[in-house]
Design an enzyme around this catalytic site. Structure first.
Site, PDB file in Angstrom:
ATOM      1  N   TYR A  54       0.726  -1.168   0.060  1.00 42.95           N
ATOM      2  CA  TYR A  54       0.018  -0.035   0.144  1.00 42.95           C
ATOM      3  C   TYR A  54       0.898   1.259  -0.070  1.00 42.95           C
ATOM      4  O   TYR A  54       1.942   1.456   0.851  1.00 42.95           O
ATOM      5  CB  TYR A  54      -0.681   0.037   1.293  1.00 42.95           C
ATOM      6  CG  TYR A  54      -1.644   1.066   1.606  1.00 42.95           C
ATOM      7  CD1 TYR A  54      -2.476   1.827   0.321  1.00 42.95           C
ATOM      8  CD2 TYR A  54      -2.170   1.804   2.779  1.00 42.95           C
ATOM      9  CE1 TYR A  54      -3.149   3.235   0.526  1.00 42.95           C
ATOM     10  CE2 TYR A  54      -2.853   2.802   2.630  1.00 42.95           C
ATOM     11  CZ  TYR A  54      -3.402   3.584   1.750  1.00 42.95           C
ATOM     12  OH  TYR A  54      -4.146   4.709   1.855  1.00 42.95           O
ATOM     13  N   CYS A  55       0.682   1.978  -0.956  1.00 42.12           N
ATOM     14  CA  CYS A  55       1.257   3.153  -0.906  1.00 42.12           C
ATOM     15  C   CYS A  55       2.803   3.063  -1.243  1.00 42.12           C
ATOM     16  O   CYS A  55       3.098   2.402  -1.843  1.00 42.12           O
ATOM     17  CB  CYS A  55       0.924   4.196   0.171  1.00 42.12           C
ATOM     18  SG  CYS A  55       1.647   5.984   0.144  1.00 42.12           S
ATOM     19  N   LEU A  56       3.747   3.748  -0.296  1.00 44.51           N
ATOM     20  CA  LEU A  56       5.176   3.546  -0.251  1.00 44.51           C
ATOM     21  C   LEU A  56       5.750   2.046   0.034  1.00 44.51           C
ATOM     22  O   LEU A  56       6.629   1.708  -0.635  1.00 44.51           O
ATOM     23  CB  LEU A  56       5.864   4.568   0.305  1.00 44.51           C
ATOM     24  CG  LEU A  56       6.089   5.945  -0.087  1.00 44.51           C
ATOM     25  CD1 LEU A  56       6.895   6.889   0.884  1.00 44.51           C
ATOM     26  CD2 LEU A  56       6.472   6.288  -1.532  1.00 44.51           C
TER      27      LEU A  56
END
Length: 550
Positions: free
Chosen positions: A287-289
């Site tokens: 998720y995300c970075l």
């Protein structure tokens, strides 16, 4: 660490660190350079200046007020408030024209000046002042000014918290009780991560567990927010054994942690532990970075002919930073150098030192609407679980964050096949595992057009899904959540690439949550469910563990 007499940037570091306390972590040189470039090209473009003068003097049809949510209330239809709103929007349009399409102006400088101009103009909106906001005037009349007295008290409270650097508490929610409460156990810990295993609730489990890699810039429990908004609990209840990484909140002693450490001590360490429990393959989710980091690990594994991933799911994660959206306006050589100096004096980047940049991306929603509600209407925003999580900020170690900004954001090395793991370059095109790539329509952190570029950079099957909502809200889209829809499309290995705008027009929205669609996708790439095998592991702590409390 900066401060050594042999380091020529020692004095610069302390100066920039001090200056950053007043600029919200933003480099003033970057903004000044953009404005000088804009001013010089504007001075050298008489045609553009003539166009602006003509626009200012034109007697055009008044701007439609209702198109702006700030003026949607019917009270803005009355004179003189409708005139205030129309004049403000006309001024906003004029400045939009003044800061775009200036001949010869560097494109990024134009974007910076346009963005900065919008921030100043938003500050002057008539909705932000008691004398020009009809809603505030009605409230003041009805309450005989008590709303303004409450607002003044709230302002003093918030100002004191700002001085003491203490965030407003959301005591209604407690991590481990109201938040991050899904039953589980910490089964592994090193100097960077805790690995949490959630206790299964089904009699049979898929042989391939799910490992979730959250972003290191936030606490993991946004994915286990509440009993109703828990992605990990939903996956658990669908017959998957779920693991998640909880990152340590770094301090001064972690200043030298690198991206390689986050690969080795983070994702690789978690995979090794899961394999020790008897799992040959697993579904990896980032998720995300955390998705960016997972992509790096997946490419390195593909390079090394390791097929441990049964599938890869990337949620609101960028692998190509050539089109990072407005967040990219805050990341350039000047800004990175400024941040490096700020981090060098402390060993890490404090969460609030870049929080201002994220708030400016949605200033009307995250700044000015709160100013109106808190200080003019005298209303305190009711705490909610997402706000409590958002206030639970994390830090970033100096070396790793510098490498991320320079190699991934500025250099875009991952997309170019130049980023190195174990000293050797990796390429996303080496990944053979099938990918589920999710983006959200109104994401200001990972714009969906940028996330979509994964399909251009990989040579494997990619299922791309676009859901409504923002960076966090779009992910927390549990079944039954009202107003949710998503689009999905599939690109098989060898298929021709489709541009993002064409993809959007081609795929119609489907009502409902994307969570069941994802589970169906995972099920097709999983072995039949079976009775779980006995696994020998030591329970170090009950979930949510220790690191999340740091």
């Amino acid at each position: 660490m900066i401060g050594d007499q042999d380091n020529p940037r020692g004095l610069d570091a302390y100066w920039h660190a001090t200056l950053g306390q007043f600029t919200g972590g933003l480099s003033p040189a970057a903004l000044t350079t953009a404005y000088v470039d804009w001013w010089m090209h504007m001075a050298g473009s008489p045609e553009k200046r003539f166009q602006l003068a003509r626009q200012a003097m034109a007697n055009e049809v008044p701007v439609e007020v209702k198109t702006d949510p700030r003026f949607a209330d019917p009270s803005w239809d009355r004179f003189p408030f409708n005139v205030y709103a129309q004049q403000f929007l006309a001024l906003q349009n004029w400045w939009g024209l003044a800061t775009t399409n200036v001949p010869g102006l560097e494109a990024k400088h134009a974007q910076i000046v346009n963005f900065a101009a919008r921030q100043w103009i938003d500050m002057m909106s008539p909705s932000n002042f008691a004398l020009t906001n009809p809603q505030v005037q009605v409230r003041t009349r009805d309450e005989l000014g008590q709303n303004l007295l409450r607002g003044a008290r709230y302002w003093i409270e918030d100002f004191n918290r700002l001085l003491t650097r203490q965030p407003r508490k959301t005591s209604e929610y407690t991590v481990g009780k109201d938040l991050a409460a899904t039953p589980g156990d910490v089964i592994f810990r090193n100097e960077l991560i805790e690995l949490i295993r959630y206790r299964p609730t089904t009699a049979k489990l898929r042989p391939e567990p799910i490992l979730i890699v959250p972003a290191w810039i936030m606490k993991y429990y946004v994915l286990d927010l509440t009993a109703q908004q828990s992605l990990v609990a939903y996956l658990r209840d669908q017959g998957f054994e779920v693991f998640i990484i909880s990152w340590k909140n770094p301090d001064k002693g972690d200043a030298e942690l690198s991206m390689q450490d986050y690969v080795d001590l983070g994702v690789r360490a978690a995979i090794t532990k899961i394999k020790q429990l008897g799992h040959d393959r697993l579904h990896a989710t980032g998720y995300c970075l955390g998705g960016t980091l997972l992509s790096i690990v997946a490419a390195a594994m593909a390079r090394d002919h390791d097929d441990s991933f049964a599938s890869i799911s990337l949620l609101a994660a960028q692998v190509d930073f050539s089109e990072p959206g407005e967040l990219g306006l805050f990341i350039n050589e000047s800004q990175v150098t400024f941040l490096e100096d700020m981090m060098a004096t402390r060993g890490y980047l404090k969460a609030d030192q870049m929080a201002g940049a994220f708030q400016l991306l949605r200033s009307n929603d995250l700044i000015w609407s709160r100013v109106i509600r808190h200080y003019l209407l005298g209303e305190r925003t009711h705490a909610n679980p997402l706000m409590a999580w958002n206030a639970d900020a994390t830090r970033m170690p100096a070396r790793m964050h510098s490498q991320y900004l320079r190699h991934l954001f500025l250099g875009n090395e991952l997309a170019k096949g130049q980023f190195k793991v174990d000293g050797t370059a990796i390429a996303l095109s080496d990944i053979r595992a099938k990918i589920y790539c999710l983006a959200t329509e109104t994401d200001h952190v990972s714009p969906w057009h940028s996330v979509y570029r994964l399909s251009l950079l990989t040579d494997t099957d990619v299922t791309f899904v676009l859901t409504n909502g923002g960076h966090n809200g779009g992910i927390l889209s549990e079944p039954g959540h009202a107003g949710r829809h998503f689009r999905c499309g599939h690109k098989a290995e060898g298929n021709a690439h489709t541009a993002a705008s064409d993809w959007f027009e081609k795929h119609r929205p489907r009502d409902g949550s994307w969570w069941p669609h994802w589970v169906q996708w995972l099920n097709k790439r999983s072995s039949p469910a079976r009775l779980p095998q006995a696994a020998d592991f030591e329970v170090l702590d009950a979930a949510p563990g220790r690191y999340v409390m740091g």
